[in-house]
Scaffold this motif. Structure first.
Motif, short mmCIF file in Angstrom:
data_model
loop_
_atom_site.label_atom_id
_atom_site.label_comp_id
_atom_site.label_asym_id
_atom_site.label_seq_id
_atom_site.Cartn_x
_atom_site.Cartn_y
_atom_site.Cartn_z
N ALA A 75 0.83 -1.21 0.00
CA ALA A 75 0.00 0.00 0.00
C ALA A 75 0.86 1.25 0.00
O ALA A 75 0.59 2.21 -0.74
CB ALA A 75 -0.94 -0.01 1.21
N ASN A 76 1.91 1.27 0.81
CA ASN A 76 2.77 2.46 0.88
C ASN A 76 3.45 2.72 -0.46
O ASN A 76 3.59 3.88 -0.88
CB ASN A 76 3.81 2.29 1.98
CG ASN A 76 3.20 2.36 3.36
OD1 ASN A 76 2.15 2.96 3.56
ND2 ASN A 76 3.85 1.73 4.33
N LEU A 77 3.87 1.66 -1.13
CA LEU A 77 4.49 1.82 -2.45
C LEU A 77 3.50 2.41 -3.44
O LEU A 77 3.83 3.29 -4.24
CB LEU A 77 4.99 0.46 -2.95
CG LEU A 77 5.58 0.44 -4.38
CD1 LEU A 77 6.79 1.35 -4.48
CD2 LEU A 77 5.94 -0.99 -4.78
N THR A 78 2.26 1.93 -3.39
CA THR A 78 1.23 2.44 -4.31
C THR A 78 0.95 3.90 -4.06
O THR A 78 0.85 4.70 -4.99
CB THR A 78 -0.06 1.61 -4.16
OG1 THR A 78 0.22 0.23 -4.36
CG2 THR A 78 -1.10 2.07 -5.17
N ILE A 79 0.85 4.29 -2.79
CA ILE A 79 0.60 5.69 -2.45
C ILE A 79 1.77 6.57 -2.92
O ILE A 79 1.56 7.66 -3.47
CB ILE A 79 0.37 5.84 -0.93
CG1 ILE A 79 -0.96 5.17 -0.55
CG2 ILE A 79 0.34 7.31 -0.53
CD1 ILE A 79 -1.17 5.04 0.94
N ALA A 84 4.10 10.38 -6.88
CA ALA A 84 5.08 10.65 -7.92
C ALA A 84 4.40 11.09 -9.21
O ALA A 84 4.86 12.00 -9.90
CB ALA A 84 5.94 9.41 -8.16
N VAL A 85 3.29 10.42 -9.55
CA VAL A 85 2.54 10.81 -10.74
C VAL A 85 2.02 12.24 -10.58
O VAL A 85 2.11 13.07 -11.50
CB VAL A 85 1.38 9.83 -11.00
CG1 VAL A 85 0.48 10.35 -12.12
CG2 VAL A 85 1.91 8.45 -11.33
N GLY A 113 -2.50 14.96 -5.54
CA GLY A 113 -2.34 13.51 -5.44
C GLY A 113 -3.65 12.81 -5.12
O GLY A 113 -3.88 11.69 -5.57
N GLY A 114 -4.52 13.47 -4.36
CA GLY A 114 -5.82 12.87 -4.05
C GLY A 114 -6.67 12.69 -5.28
O GLY A 114 -7.29 11.65 -5.48
#
Length: 361
Positions: A75-79, A84-85, A113-114
């Motif tokens: 989950a942390n990697l996805t967030i 980053a995007v 980011g949201g």
């Protein structure tokens, strides 16, 4: 409604008519608001009114999404990937989507980011039922239920959208406030399309892999591009089937001519299967949920077989908005996660009906 009895004689006929029309549906149906998105405006201004009208809800939806993310591995990697995007959104995401999301975030006073996260995650977490149908007169119909978790919040931000250019509607869709892609839409007199999630691999794996392939698009952005750039069924099928996307999916396409119905089982790089209507050989409709059509659906989520049975009971001679609504209102096709139902026909766009569903069965 019947339990109130006949209270006033002059209301009797009206109550009876309403009872006959809606009592066969196990929920309340409401009509979502309609917005016009002016494509002649600068990208950052197009969704401002939508954002302002839903400013009390959209930020909460993202908070729920973050909680949802926390239940999964990495989950942390996805967030971090989403952040980053967002930090380099113009290089990661094509026009006009980066600018439109930036405008929504500004109008909501919300972190970009949201908004980026909401748009990307919707692509890979939807469960749905879509049916493409040809009636006895050769008219193509397209029906869909869209199912999500956190349904109570999404019902409150479900909207219809007409995309306008030169003061003319060029394509339309049903979406959620804050979401700039399309997974349900129609080009009047051209084609209709819906997207169903394909249950292939973990959604977070698809998301991360997609980010590493800069050629791949979020599938909802590709669908909106297709409405903007393509004019007919064949062009739409070719673009959707053969363009790289971040995730697999089922793309259901309906046209305006006889036989123009297709379910594209789409892999990330191209089509796995193209399943076209064949009315001359008895296949006058096709049902897609979230499983490959050539394998049985799981017993734990079998929406397909009840829909097929109901369609065969109705038959091609009796296809109407009401009869298709009855299919989409049959549990478990309709379920407690269903946010909305749409019945549409690109050949006759004036027949389009959309309802927000409030089913708690």
């Amino acid at each position: 409604m019947a339990r109130f009895g006949v209270v006033f004689v002059f209301l009797g006929i009206t109550i009876f008519a309403l009872f006959c029309h809606v009592s066969c549906y196990p929920d309340q149906l409401t009509v979502p608001p309609l917005y016009r998105i002016d494509l002649d405006l600068p990208e950052e201004e197009r969704w401002v009114q939508v954002a302002k009208d839903h400013k009390e809800i959209v930020p909460d939806v993202y908070s729920v999404l973050l909680s949802f993310l926390g239940k999964f591995p990495y989950a942390n990697l996805t967030i971090k990937a989403i952040e980053a995007v967002a930090a380099d959104v113009d290089n990661f995401l094509p026009k006009p989507y980066a600018g439109e999301m930036r405008g929504i975030a500004k109008a909501l006073n919300m972190n970009l980011g949201g908004i980026v996260g909401m748009n990307i995650l919707y692509d890979v977490t939807a469960f749905c039922t879509s049916i493409v149908t040809q009636d006895v007169n050769g008219q193509i119909w397209h029906s869909r239920n869209l199912d999500y978790s956190f349904v109570d919040m999404l019902r409150n931000i479900t909207i219809r959208v007409d995309f306008i250019k030169n003061n003319q509607t060029v394509y339309s869709g049903v979406t959620y406030a804050g979401y700039v892609g399309l997974i349900t839409g129609m080009k009047p007199k051209g084609f209709s399309m819906t997207l169903d999630e394909r249950d292939q691999g973990a959604w977070w794996e698809n998301f991360v892999i997609g980010l590493l392939d800069r050629r791949a698009m979020p599938i909802s952005f590709l669908m909106r591009d297709t409405f903007a750039e393509c004019s007919n069924f064949k062009e739409a099928v070719d673009k959707m089937a053969y363009t790289s996307t971040e995730a697999s999916g089922y793309v259901i396409v309906g046209g305006v001519n006889k036989g123009e119905g297709m379910i594209i089982t789409k892999g990330r790089l191209g089509p796995v299967d193209l399943w076209k209507l064949d009315p001359d050989n008895g296949r006058w409709f096709e049902v897609e949920t979230n499983y490959d059509h050539w394998v049985p659906p799981p017993a734990s989520d079998n929406r397909r077989d009840p829909a097929v049975k109901k369609m065969n009971e109705i038959g091609p001679k009796n296809i109407t908005v009401d009869s298709l609504l009855s299919v989409m209102s049959l549990p478990p096709v309709l379920n407690h996660k269903t946010t909305y139902t749409i019945i549409m026909s690109a050949a006759k766009p004036e027949l389009t009906k959309v309802w927000v569903r409030h089913y708690n069965g």
